[in-house]
Design a protein around this motif. Structure first.
Motif, mmCIF file in Angstrom:
data_model
loop_
_atom_site.group_PDB
_atom_site.id
_atom_site.type_symbol
_atom_site.label_atom_id
_atom_site.label_comp_id
_atom_site.label_asym_id
_atom_site.label_seq_id
_atom_site.Cartn_x
_atom_site.Cartn_y
_atom_site.Cartn_z
ATOM 1 N N ILE A 352 0.838 -1.256 -0.091
ATOM 2 C CA ILE A 352 -0.012 -0.021 0.024
ATOM 3 C C ILE A 352 0.934 1.169 0.300
ATOM 4 C CG2 ILE A 352 -1.709 1.548 1.386
ATOM 5 C CD1 ILE A 352 -2.713 -1.394 2.482
ATOM 6 N N VAL A 353 1.958 1.461 0.809
ATOM 7 C CA VAL A 353 2.667 2.263 0.596
ATOM 8 C C VAL A 353 3.579 2.294 -0.465
ATOM 9 C CG1 VAL A 353 4.553 3.526 2.289
ATOM 10 C CG2 VAL A 353 3.006 2.011 3.445
ATOM 11 N N PHE A 354 3.915 1.348 -0.970
ATOM 12 C CA PHE A 354 4.585 1.462 -2.218
ATOM 13 C C PHE A 354 3.830 2.049 -3.163
ATOM 14 C CE2 PHE A 354 5.177 -0.996 -6.192
ATOM 15 C CZ PHE A 354 6.156 -0.550 -6.746
ATOM 16 N N MET A 355 2.687 1.594 -3.337
ATOM 17 C CA MET A 355 1.723 2.154 -4.361
ATOM 18 C C MET A 355 1.491 3.572 -4.365
ATOM 19 S SD MET A 355 0.983 -0.338 -6.338
ATOM 20 C CE MET A 355 -0.453 0.307 -7.444
ATOM 21 N N GLN A 356 2.011 4.244 -3.158
ATOM 22 C CA GLN A 356 1.789 5.615 -2.846
ATOM 23 C C GLN A 356 3.231 6.540 -3.108
ATOM 24 O OE1 GLN A 356 0.279 5.687 1.048
ATOM 25 N NE2 GLN A 356 -1.788 5.388 0.549
ATOM 26 N N SER A 357 4.293 5.820 -3.126
ATOM 27 C CA SER A 357 5.260 6.217 -3.620
ATOM 28 C C SER A 357 5.864 6.933 -4.860
ATOM 29 C CB SER A 357 6.364 5.062 -3.238
ATOM 30 O OG SER A 357 6.695 4.166 -4.531
ATOM 31 N N GLU A 358 6.665 7.894 -4.671
ATOM 32 C CA GLU A 358 7.111 8.440 -5.885
ATOM 33 C C GLU A 358 8.562 8.082 -6.387
ATOM 34 O OE1 GLU A 358 7.100 12.697 -4.984
ATOM 35 O OE2 GLU A 358 4.860 12.506 -4.782
ATOM 36 N N GLY A 359 8.618 8.255 -7.644
ATOM 37 C CA GLY A 359 9.856 8.020 -8.417
ATOM 38 C C GLY A 359 10.121 6.374 -8.603
ATOM 39 N N TYR A 360 9.053 5.541 -8.503
ATOM 40 C CA TYR A 360 9.387 4.066 -8.592
ATOM 41 C C TYR A 360 8.422 3.725 -9.674
ATOM 42 C CZ TYR A 360 12.183 3.996 -4.495
ATOM 43 O OH TYR A 360 12.979 4.305 -3.595
ATOM 44 N N ILE A 361 6.990 4.379 -9.591
ATOM 45 C CA ILE A 361 5.921 3.812 -10.359
ATOM 46 C C ILE A 361 5.107 5.015 -10.578
ATOM 47 C CG2 ILE A 361 5.864 1.315 -9.694
ATOM 48 C CD1 ILE A 361 3.467 2.218 -7.956
ATOM 49 N N ARG A 362 4.342 5.166 -11.612
ATOM 50 C CA ARG A 362 3.362 6.160 -11.977
ATOM 51 C C ARG A 362 2.212 5.376 -12.352
ATOM 52 N NH1 ARG A 362 5.143 10.784 -15.831
ATOM 53 N NH2 ARG A 362 6.292 11.418 -13.822
ATOM 54 N N LEU A 363 1.008 5.766 -11.698
ATOM 55 C CA LEU A 363 -0.510 5.452 -12.176
ATOM 56 C C LEU A 363 -0.950 6.455 -13.378
ATOM 57 C CD1 LEU A 363 -1.865 4.800 -8.742
ATOM 58 C CD2 LEU A 363 -1.073 3.089 -10.282
ATOM 59 N N GLU A 364 -1.019 5.952 -14.424
ATOM 60 C CA GLU A 364 -1.156 6.886 -15.498
ATOM 61 C C GLU A 364 -1.883 5.918 -16.878
ATOM 62 O OE1 GLU A 364 1.076 9.707 -18.800
ATOM 63 O OE2 GLU A 364 2.106 8.639 -17.241
ATOM 64 N N LYS A 365 -2.949 6.600 -17.234
ATOM 65 C CA LYS A 365 -3.679 5.903 -18.358
ATOM 66 C C LYS A 365 -2.862 5.856 -19.554
ATOM 67 C CE LYS A 365 -8.234 6.268 -20.774
ATOM 68 N NZ LYS A 365 -9.451 6.912 -20.842
ATOM 69 N N GLY A 366 -3.099 4.903 -20.398
ATOM 70 C CA GLY A 366 -2.403 4.369 -21.556
ATOM 71 C C GLY A 366 -1.083 3.764 -21.465
ATOM 72 N N THR A 367 -0.456 3.580 -20.179
ATOM 73 C CA THR A 367 0.845 2.943 -19.982
ATOM 74 C C THR A 367 0.607 1.846 -19.400
ATOM 75 O OG1 THR A 367 0.868 3.732 -17.656
ATOM 76 C CG2 THR A 367 1.705 5.248 -19.282
ATOM 77 N N HIS A 368 1.580 0.851 -19.392
ATOM 78 C CA HIS A 368 1.435 -0.514 -18.815
ATOM 79 C C HIS A 368 2.806 -0.980 -18.397
ATOM 80 C CE1 HIS A 368 2.891 -1.031 -23.154
ATOM 81 N NE2 HIS A 368 3.739 -1.780 -22.690
#
Length: 438
Positions: A352-368
């Protein structure tokens, strides 16, 4: 002297040679109306928890007439009583509360009449009882005002044999704040309708659930911080609205109803080794107590003072129960309590904390990203933050269970090149910073 008079006028169940079991049971029940449900005796005051007490009464009743094998005969008559007063379970009544001096109806009416019930509380209903000033002062020092409302509703909830609230309560503190005094008050209100024990035992001991039959509350006064190996039993009991299997040592298992609620006092959150689902945490209300002020004096007699206010505290609990019912069994939860639950979820599941982190992943439409890429980023985050990573399957299962929350779409068609595809998620991609491994 009384026994000698009794011996000079033999009972109808004694023919001068032996005791007639049938007549004895009829005579005994005439003076002690009882029902036997799942092997436990009940009278108008609720469960008679100690069958040995009844056996002792039988012993002294037959002692003037039986000269040998009296203990064995008392046991035989006790077994005969169980058969004679057998009864199916008494339906739980959620429109009333059975108290020491009668029956309180949630409509506001009161009757001094008593009836057979599964739970009769030892506290009296006294509508003119004074305000419990000691109790209000105590909880005011223990909890924030908005959390006192939640405690009031939960304590009222425990008076009624229902699980419609579908919550358990955990009260967390560093120790020494006095939260265990709540347990003493609960005992004064609930009596034998309350068990004390371990939440861990309820989960792992297959016989523990049967000990909770007929109980309104189980209190864990010193919750262990060890993570639960599984959570199926606890989740089931908290939300149970139908019969469940109850297993007792040396006896055939039976189907029975549980209406028990849980309160746990501890120094940390209730965690699980494997269950990181929202379903486990949504069943919890987590309150944190105030830190004890350095100048606060310890009162060794506070428990007795609070118990003396039991009748007033009962009215306070009823106020909370009525508010809970009016709100459709939805508890009043403060922002503070919501944050406590969020923290508990994060402590139990660092994804849960990882999904809120910055610099590792980005939640963005059109990506995978493939599941392997995402787990690699998660592993890097854990290394950077001194966290222990959960297993690959747990990681992937969490993302699949929370697709809607994070606006992800699971697919097995993420292109790798050269005609290869892999499992992964749309709506997210890995974003590695300079100096991080790829």
């Amino acid at each position: 002297m009384e026994k000698m008079e009794q011996a000079s006028q033999p009972e109808t169940w004694f023919d001068g040679n032996k005791v007639n079991d049938v007549l004895f049971c009829e005579d005994f029940l005439a003076g002690h109306p009882m029902k036997c449900i799942h092997g436990t005796f009940f009278d108008v005051n609720g469960a008679i928890g100690d069958a040995e007490q009844i056996k002792a009464e039988i012993y002294y009743k037959i002692a003037p007439y039986v000269t040998s094998g009296i203990a064995k005969k008392a046991t035989t008559l006790l077994d005969a009583l169980r058969i004679r007063c057998y009864s199916p379970p008494i339906p739980y009544q959620t429109d009333r509360i059975h108290v020491a001096n009668g029956t309180y109806f949630l409509s506001g009416d009161f009757s001094s009449q008593k009836e057979f019930c599964m739970n009769r509380l030892p506290v009296r209903y006294a509508p003119d009882a004074p305000e419990p000033s000691q109790w209000l002062s105590f909880v005011g020092q223990l909890l924030e005002p908005e959390d006192i409302i939640t405690l009031q509703e939960f304590m009222g909830y425990m008076l009624q044999p229902t699980t419609k609230g579908q919550k358990m309560m955990i009260v967390i503190g560093k120790g020494g704040e006095g939260k265990s005094r709540i347990g003493r008050v609960l005992r004064a209100l609930l009596g034998d309708s309350m068990n004390t024990g371990s939440i861990q035992k309820v989960e792992v001991d297959r016989f523990a659930r049967a000990d909770l039959e007929w109980k309104l509350l189980m209190l864990d006064d010193d919750m262990k911080l060890e993570a639960l190996p599984q959570t199926n039993n606890i989740k089931s009991i908290v939300t149970l609205e139908d019969k469940t299997d109850l297993e007792r040592k040396g006896r055939q298992s039976e189907q029975g109803y549980l209406c028990v609620r849980f309160i746990c006092f501890g120094n940390g959150n209730l965690g699980s080794l494997y269950d990181r689902s929202y379903g486990f945490f949504r069943r919890q209300i987590v309150l944190t107590v105030k830190e004890r002020k350095p100048d606060r004096k310890y009162d060794p007699f506070l428990g007795e003072k609070l118990i003396a206010e039991a009748e007033g505290i009962f009215l306070w609990c009823l106020e909370g129960l009525h508010r809970l019912i009016d709100n459709g069994y939805s508890f009043t939860i403060s922002k503070r309590a919501e944050d406590n639950l969020t923290k508990a979820m994060q402590d139990g599941n660092n994804i849960i904390v990882f999904m809120q982190s910055e610099g590792y992943i980005r939640l963005e439409k059109g990506t995978h990203a493939t599941s392997k890429q995402l787990y690699g980023a998660y592993g890097q985050w854990c290394e950077d933050n001194l966290e222990k990573p959960l297993g690959e399957r747990s990681f992937s299962n969490f993302l699949r269970q929370n697709e809607d929350k994070y606006k992800l779409t699971y697919t097995n068609n993420i292109a790798l090149g050269n005609g290869k595809t892999a499992r992964g998620f749309k709506g997210i991609h890995v974003k590695m910073r300079t100096g991080e491994r790829h």
